[in-house]
Design a protein around this motif. Sequence first.
Motif, short mmCIF file in Angstrom:
data_model
loop_
_atom_site.label_atom_id
_atom_site.label_comp_id
_atom_site.label_asym_id
_atom_site.label_seq_id
_atom_site.Cartn_x
_atom_site.Cartn_y
_atom_site.Cartn_z
N LEU A 221 0.45 -1.21 0.03
CA LEU A 221 0.09 0.10 -0.48
C LEU A 221 0.72 1.24 0.13
O LEU A 221 0.51 2.12 -0.22
CB LEU A 221 -1.19 -0.06 0.88
N LEU A 243 -3.20 -8.02 3.34
CA LEU A 243 -2.78 -6.79 3.50
C LEU A 243 -1.66 -6.12 4.74
O LEU A 243 -2.54 -6.88 5.98
CB LEU A 243 -3.10 -5.60 3.59
N PHE A 249 -5.98 0.62 3.80
CA PHE A 249 -6.67 0.21 2.44
C PHE A 249 -7.84 1.64 2.13
O PHE A 249 -7.64 1.65 0.81
CB PHE A 249 -7.43 -0.65 2.64
#
Length: 731
Positions: A221, A243, A249
Amino acid sequence: MIDWVTHLSGSAAAESRAQLPFRWENTVLDSFFTPQSIAVVGAADDPSKMRGKLLKIALNSGHKGPIYPVHPKGGIIQGKQGYTSLTEIPGGVELVLIATPGATVPGVIREAVAAGAKAAVILSSGVDMVELADAIGDSGLRYMGPNCEGYVSLDGAAATFAAVADTALSEERPALRPGRKVSIVSQSGGLGFALFGRGIKENLDFHAIVTTGNEGDLESLDFVDHLLDEGESGVIVMFIEGLKTPARFAEVAGKAADKGVPIVIMKVGRSEAGQRAAVSHTAHLTGADTAYDAMFERYGVIRVFDQEQMLSVAAALARFPHVPVKKVGVISTSGGAGAWAADLCGTAGLDVPVLSAPLQKDLSEWIPDFGSTANPVDVTANAVESGGGPLVSVLERLQQSEEVDAFIVNIGLHSPGRIQKLGERLGPVFANATKPILFTSHILPSDENMAALASLGGQGFHSYTACASALDAIGRYAAFQSKWKARPPVAPADAPKLRDLKPGVLDEADTRALIDAYAIPVPPTALASDRDSAARDAAAMGFPVVLKIQSPDISHKTEAGGVKLGVGAGEVEAAFDEIIANAKAYDPAARIEGVLIQKMMPKGHELVIGVIRDADFGPLVMLGSGGIYLEVLKDVVFAPPPISPEEAKQLILGLKTAPILAGVRGQKPADIDALAALVSRVAELARTETGIEQIDFNPVFVYPEGEGVVAVDALAVAVDPNGMAAGHGHH
C-alpha cells in the motif's frame, strides 16, 4: 568490512513475515524511484550471475546519477570503479541495493546508515529481523523486502535481477502508445515480473513494477500510495496474499477512486474473519474473503482470478474510455465466430441486442446480402479484403448509435501486415472513439498485428472470454465512478451511546437500549419475571404473543426449547413454566433473567440484518434473505459502513431474492425504502458502537410498500477487553 560468500542463502518459503514498528512518510519513496545515487552491494562482474545482473540492470535503467558497485575485493566491476565498503563512497549514497547472504544484511545496513543512505532494497532472504531492526535503529532508513525481487521504474531507477527486466531494458522499447500506463505492485516477486513479461507481450505500456517480498518495513500500500501521488500510473495491478496494514486500505483505495485510477487485484489466501468463534448467523456466513470482497466493492477495486483475466482487464482499462457498457455490438468476418462471441457476452451479463430496422438499413449499405446486419453483424471477409472501407464505415456508424455501448471486432489477424494496411483507415476510428473497440481473432493472431493495433490506440485480445471480461470491467468501473462521484459526504462517527457493556451476549436491558438508541423498529415487548406478570403483559399487548427465554448464556433460544410461538389467551402461564423448565434442563448453570413477552407480528418477507467486526477491516454489515434462503442458498451481501439509504438499496438489489421483494405474480412490492433506512441505521450502529462485536436482527419482516419493517428478534455480543467476542453460548 564484511567478507561475503558468493551465493545467496535462505528460502523464500521459510522466510516469516516479521513486522517492524509502522512508520510512514510518503516522500521517502522518492529515494527508491528517483535517488541521487545508488550503491549495489555484492555486485559481480559477470552479468549472467544474479548479482552481476542486478548491477547490469541498474546501469541500463533510466537512472541519471552515479551507480557504485560494492564488493570486498573492489576493482573494476562492469566498467565501473568498485568500492570495498559503502563508507568508502565519497559523499555517501542515497539508495543501497543488497544481494548478499541473509546473515550479512544487518552489517551492510549498519554501513548504509553510516554512509547516509535513506533507502535500501533487500533482495536477500534468511535475514534476522531483530538484528536488522537494531542496525537501522532511529536512522530513519526505509527498506523494501527482505526476500523480494525489487522493482523497475521504466522512467527511473531499477533494482532487480529479474531476467524479464534485463530483456526489457536492453531492447529498444516501442514508442509510447495512446492510453494510460500500467504499474504492477506485487507481494510475489516471481509473479510481479511474470505479469510484466506477459504485459509487454500484450503491448501494454508500463510505468513501474514493484515487488515487496516479506514487507518487513514498507508494504504494497505504501508503493500504491506513492504511485498515485506521482500521477504517471493510469491503472494499478496488484497481487496480494493479504494486507500488512488493512486499516490503510480505505484511504489508499479512496485516493485511487478520487483520481479515477482503477486498481485490479488478484488476491489469494484467507482473511481472519471466518476463523474466529461465532455466535451469530452473520458471523457463520462470513467466508474466507468476505471482508476483502466488501472493501473491493466499496472502492471500485476489480478482483480477477487468473493472469489472462488480469492482463485483459488491465489492457482494457488502460486503452479505452471508461464508459458504461451494457449493450455490445459484435462485428465479425465469420458468422460462427460472431455467434460464439455473443454467447460469451451473454454469460458475462452483457447484452447483444438486435439492432433496430433503421440502423440495419444504414449498415446494409456496406454489408453484402449474404452477410448480416442484425447483431452479431457479419460484415463478411469482403469488408477487410477490400481495404477495410466497409468495416470502418460500419464502426463509424455504430459509434454514432445509442443502441450499442462497445464493440468486439473479430477478424483474421494471422496474415502479417493486415492491420498495417488498414492503419490509415483505422487510426482515426480509434482516435475519435467514445466507445471501446476490442479486436480479437478466431485464427491465431500474429504478434505484429497485435502490436500494430496497440500502436493505433486499439487492443487485440486472445479470446472472446478475455473480451467479455474486459468489457465487464470497463462497465463496472464506469458505474462505480458514477456512484463514487455522487456519494454523500460522510460525517465522522459519533461517540458510542452505550458504554461499559459486559462482555458476551447482551442482556435484555442493554439490547433494548441499543434498539432504542438507533430507532430499530421492534414489536411491543415486556420482560416478565413470573408467570402472573407474563399473563398481564400479554393481555395488555394483545394476542397472539411469542414467549422467549432471556439469558446471556443461551444465545440460540430455539435449540434450548426457549421459544413458544402463537400463544393465546389462557395459555401464557403454562408456556412460561415450560420455557423456564426447558432452559434449566438445557443449561443448569445458565443465568435466567426472565421471559420476554412479545407481540406476535404478521409474517412479511423474511430477511436478516447483521454486523460482524472483521479483524482486518472492522465492522461489516450483512443483509441476507431469511429462512431457507439464508441457510441453503446463503443469499447474503456484505458492505462496510457507512451505508447511505441509496447505497442500501443497491445492496438489496444485489440479493438473489431481490425480484421477489420487487413484487411478483400480483404481489405488492415490499417496503424497500423502509428496509434501506433500517440497513443504513444498522450500519451507523456498527460504525459508532465500537464495543459491539456481532449483531443479528433475525428475522426482519418487510411488509408491503408503505407498511414498514420490524426486527422480530435481536442478538448482540459485546467484545471483551482483549478484543475478542466472549460468552459464545451454545450453537
